[in-house]
Design a protein around this motif. Sequence first.
Motif, PDB file in Angstrom:
ATOM      1  N   GLY A 255      34.243  21.853  27.960  1.00 30.13           N
ATOM      2  CA  GLY A 255      33.288  21.355  28.942  1.00 30.13           C
ATOM      3  C   GLY A 255      31.885  21.855  28.710  1.00 30.13           C
ATOM      4  O   GLY A 255      31.555  22.459  27.697  1.00 30.13           O
ATOM      5  N   LYS A 256      31.042  21.600  29.694  1.00 25.99           N
ATOM      6  CA  LYS A 256      29.623  21.954  29.605  1.00 25.99           C
ATOM      7  C   LYS A 256      29.422  23.459  29.598  1.00 25.99           C
ATOM      8  O   LYS A 256      28.644  23.995  28.812  1.00 25.99           O
ATOM      9  CB  LYS A 256      28.869  21.326  30.780  1.00 25.99           C
ATOM     10  CG  LYS A 256      27.393  21.680  30.853  1.00 25.99           C
ATOM     11  CD  LYS A 256      26.744  20.988  32.043  1.00 25.99           C
ATOM     12  CE  LYS A 256      25.252  21.323  32.106  1.00 25.99           C
ATOM     13  NZ  LYS A 256      24.986  22.725  32.424  1.00 25.99           N
ATOM     14  N   SER A 257      30.115  24.171  30.481  1.00 25.06           N
ATOM     15  CA  SER A 257      29.925  25.613  30.622  1.00 25.06           C
ATOM     16  C   SER A 257      31.054  26.374  29.948  1.00 25.06           C
ATOM     17  O   SER A 257      32.203  25.907  29.905  1.00 25.06           O
ATOM     18  CB  SER A 257      29.872  25.997  32.109  1.00 25.06           C
ATOM     19  OG  SER A 257      28.803  25.337  32.754  1.00 25.06           O
ATOM     20  N   TYR A 332      19.495  20.646  29.862  1.00 27.09           N
ATOM     21  CA  TYR A 332      20.914  20.316  29.785  1.00 27.09           C
ATOM     22  C   TYR A 332      21.469  20.857  28.473  1.00 27.09           C
ATOM     23  O   TYR A 332      20.944  20.567  27.394  1.00 27.09           O
ATOM     24  CB  TYR A 332      21.113  18.803  29.838  1.00 27.09           C
ATOM     25  CG  TYR A 332      22.571  18.392  29.690  1.00 27.09           C
ATOM     26  CD1 TYR A 332      23.420  18.419  30.788  1.00 27.09           C
ATOM     27  CD2 TYR A 332      23.090  18.007  28.456  1.00 27.09           C
ATOM     28  CE1 TYR A 332      24.756  18.063  30.674  1.00 27.09           C
ATOM     29  CE2 TYR A 332      24.425  17.644  28.331  1.00 27.09           C
ATOM     30  CZ  TYR A 332      25.252  17.677  29.435  1.00 27.09           C
ATOM     31  OH  TYR A 332      26.565  17.333  29.311  1.00 27.09           O
ATOM     32  N   PHE A 333      22.523  21.657  28.567  1.00 25.70           N
ATOM     33  CA  PHE A 333      23.183  22.188  27.378  1.00 25.70           C
ATOM     34  C   PHE A 333      24.679  22.072  27.574  1.00 25.70           C
ATOM     35  O   PHE A 333      25.219  22.545  28.577  1.00 25.70           O
ATOM     36  CB  PHE A 333      22.800  23.657  27.140  1.00 25.70           C
ATOM     37  CG  PHE A 333      23.486  24.261  25.950  1.00 25.70           C
ATOM     38  CD1 PHE A 333      22.950  24.140  24.683  1.00 25.70           C
ATOM     39  CD2 PHE A 333      24.688  24.946  26.091  1.00 25.70           C
ATOM     40  CE1 PHE A 333      23.592  24.689  23.581  1.00 25.70           C
ATOM     41  CE2 PHE A 333      25.341  25.503  25.004  1.00 25.70           C
ATOM     42  CZ  PHE A 333      24.786  25.367  23.743  1.00 25.70           C
ATOM     43  N   ASN A 334      25.358  21.449  26.610  1.00 23.99           N
ATOM     44  CA  ASN A 334      26.801  21.246  26.692  1.00 23.99           C
ATOM     45  C   ASN A 334      27.478  22.083  25.614  1.00 23.99           C
ATOM     46  O   ASN A 334      27.261  21.870  24.425  1.00 23.99           O
ATOM     47  CB  ASN A 334      27.122  19.766  26.506  1.00 23.99           C
ATOM     48  CG  ASN A 334      28.577  19.467  26.802  1.00 23.99           C
ATOM     49  OD1 ASN A 334      29.478  20.067  26.224  1.00 23.99           O
ATOM     50  ND2 ASN A 334      28.810  18.529  27.701  1.00 23.99           N
ATOM     51  N   HIS A 335      28.300  23.051  26.037  1.00 19.87           N
ATOM     52  CA  HIS A 335      28.979  23.920  25.074  1.00 19.87           C
ATOM     53  C   HIS A 335      29.932  23.142  24.171  1.00 19.87           C
ATOM     54  O   HIS A 335      29.959  23.345  22.961  1.00 19.87           O
ATOM     55  CB  HIS A 335      29.756  25.027  25.814  1.00 19.87           C
ATOM     56  CG  HIS A 335      28.950  26.236  26.100  1.00 19.87           C
ATOM     57  ND1 HIS A 335      28.109  26.332  27.183  1.00 19.87           N
ATOM     58  CD2 HIS A 335      28.825  27.422  25.433  1.00 19.87           C
ATOM     59  CE1 HIS A 335      27.524  27.511  27.188  1.00 19.87           C
ATOM     60  NE2 HIS A 335      27.929  28.197  26.135  1.00 19.87           N
ATOM     61  N   SER A 336      30.749  22.271  24.751  1.00 15.82           N
ATOM     62  CA  SER A 336      31.754  21.576  23.945  1.00 15.82           C
ATOM     63  C   SER A 336      31.106  20.705  22.875  1.00 15.82           C
ATOM     64  O   SER A 336      31.635  20.560  21.767  1.00 15.82           O
ATOM     65  CB  SER A 336      32.651  20.722  24.845  1.00 15.82           C
ATOM     66  OG  SER A 336      31.906  19.704  25.503  1.00 15.82           O
ATOM     67  N   GLN A 337      29.961  20.115  23.190  1.00 10.94           N
ATOM     68  CA  GLN A 337      29.264  19.283  22.208  1.00 10.94           C
ATOM     69  C   GLN A 337      28.856  20.099  20.988  1.00 10.94           C
ATOM     70  O   GLN A 337      28.943  19.641  19.856  1.00 10.94           O
ATOM     71  CB  GLN A 337      28.035  18.638  22.848  1.00 10.94           C
ATOM     72  CG  GLN A 337      27.304  17.657  21.939  1.00 10.94           C
ATOM     73  CD  GLN A 337      26.141  16.992  22.639  1.00 10.94           C
ATOM     74  OE1 GLN A 337      25.811  17.346  23.762  1.00 10.94           O
ATOM     75  NE2 GLN A 337      25.529  16.039  21.992  1.00 10.94           N
ATOM     76  N   CYS A 418      17.784  16.709  25.875  1.00  8.06           N
ATOM     77  CA  CYS A 418      18.004  17.949  26.637  1.00  8.06           C
ATOM     78  C   CYS A 418      17.386  17.913  28.027  1.00  8.06           C
ATOM     79  O   CYS A 418      17.709  18.752  28.869  1.00  8.06           O
ATOM     80  CB  CYS A 418      17.439  19.160  25.878  1.00  8.06           C
ATOM     81  SG  CYS A 418      18.117  19.382  24.229  1.00  8.06           S
TER      82      CYS A 418
END
Length: 420
Positions: A255-257, A332-337, A418
Motif C-alpha cells: 500500500g501507500k504507507s 503524494y508518495f506510494n511505497h508499493s509503487q 506527486c
Amino acid sequence: MSYQRSIVKRLIFGSAFIFSLSFLVTIANAQDGKAIFNSKCAACHNVFKNSTGPALGGMEERGPWSDRKKLYAWIHNPAAFMANDPYTQGLKDSHNGILMTGFPDLTEGDIDAVVNYVNTTFTAGPGGGAKPAAGETAAPEPKSDDTLLFGVLTLILAVIALTLLQVNSNLKKMTDDKEGIPASEPVPFYRNKLYIALGIIVLFLVGGYYTIQGAIGLGRHQGYEPEQPIFYSHKVHAGINQISCLYCHGGAQEGKSANIPAVNVCMNCHMGINEYTKGPQLFRPDGSEVNGTAEIQKLYSYAGWDPDKKQYTGKGKPIEWERIHNLPDHVYFNHSQHVVVGQQQCQTCHGNITEMDEVQQFADLSMGWCVNCHRNTKVQFTDNKFYSIYEKFHEDIRNKKIDSVTVEMIGGIECQKCHY
C-alpha cells in the motif's frame, strides 16, 4: 578637479564594495569542499570507512577515478555512466544494489573542491594523525564550524573598505585646502546616504538569504533521531537477526504507507524471547548504555502480557512511537509503487538501516532529492506490457539510440505525479 575627485571616490568605494561582495559570494559558493561534502555526500559516504556507499579516501587510486572527467560524468549521471562501466556496476552489486543519487547541479569546480577536501582529510587521517591501520575502526570525524572565521574575515574587509573611504576623504580635504576651496561640513556616518544604502543592501541580502534557506528547509529533518518509548534496534533485528523489513512493514509492499507494526507483531517473537543476552551492547546517542532485557519488559507492559503466567492481562495500551519521516500534506508518495514496481531497496531512502539502532532520517526528502532519483532510475521497460504504448522509446532502443528508459523520460518529474 572636484568632479575627478568625486569619480575617484566612487571608484574606490565601488571597488571595495564589489570586492567584499565577491569575497562573500566566493565563500558561499566554494565552501572549501567541506560544506559541499557534508550536505551532499556525508549521508552515504565516510572518508575512512565504508558506509551506505564506499569510503572516499584514496578514491583516485581506484577504478576510473584518476580521470577527473569520468568522475564528473559519474557524479552528474550515475545510471548513464554505469551502463558502460564494469567498475561502478560492481560497486552497486557490492552495496546491496543501491545506486548513487546523481548531482547534476554540482559544477566541476564544486566536485574538485570536494575531492581536494577528501584527499586532504584522508592524508591527515582521523584527528589529523596517520591513517588507521588495517582492521582499525576510524574515529568519527570532528565537526567544525567555520562561521566565526568567515565572520572575522568579513569584518576585516569592512574595516579595510571604511579605511579606504576615510583615506579618500582626508586626501580630498588636503587637496581642497591646498587649492583654497572651502571645506564642507562633514556628514555623520549615520546620515551618510552611501553608508545607509550599503547597510540596507547588506541587510536585504543577509535577511533574504536566511529567509529563503529557512523556507526551503521548512519541515525537513535530515538526521532527526528522536528517543522512542522502547529502544528498538534495527541493527539487532534487521541486521544481526536478518528479519525482513517487510515482516514488520508489510504496507511498504502492499500500500501507500509502510505502516508501524502492531504490538502483536512484536509479540510473535517476544512471547518466547524475554531476555537480551546474546546481542552486542546497546547505546543511546548520548552514550548511555541500554538494558535490552528492560526494554523487552517495556514491550510486555504495552502489550499487557504476563511473562510468568504466559497470558495477556487485558491491560495493554498502544505504543506511542515518535514519527520520524513526515512528508508535507501536498506530496503524494506510494511505497508499493516504489518497492514493487520501481524495485527500490529500503536503503535507497532510509539509508543503511541494518546498521542503525534507533532510526534517524537518512535523506532530506526534498523535492530536488526525489527528482534527481527519478532522473537517474531506470524502469523495467522491455518485456513489460504496461509500457507497450511508448512506441518511440521501443524504436529508439531497437535502433540503439538509447540503451534504457528512466522514470523522467516517461513523465516521472511532471508536477502532477506527486502533487495532485
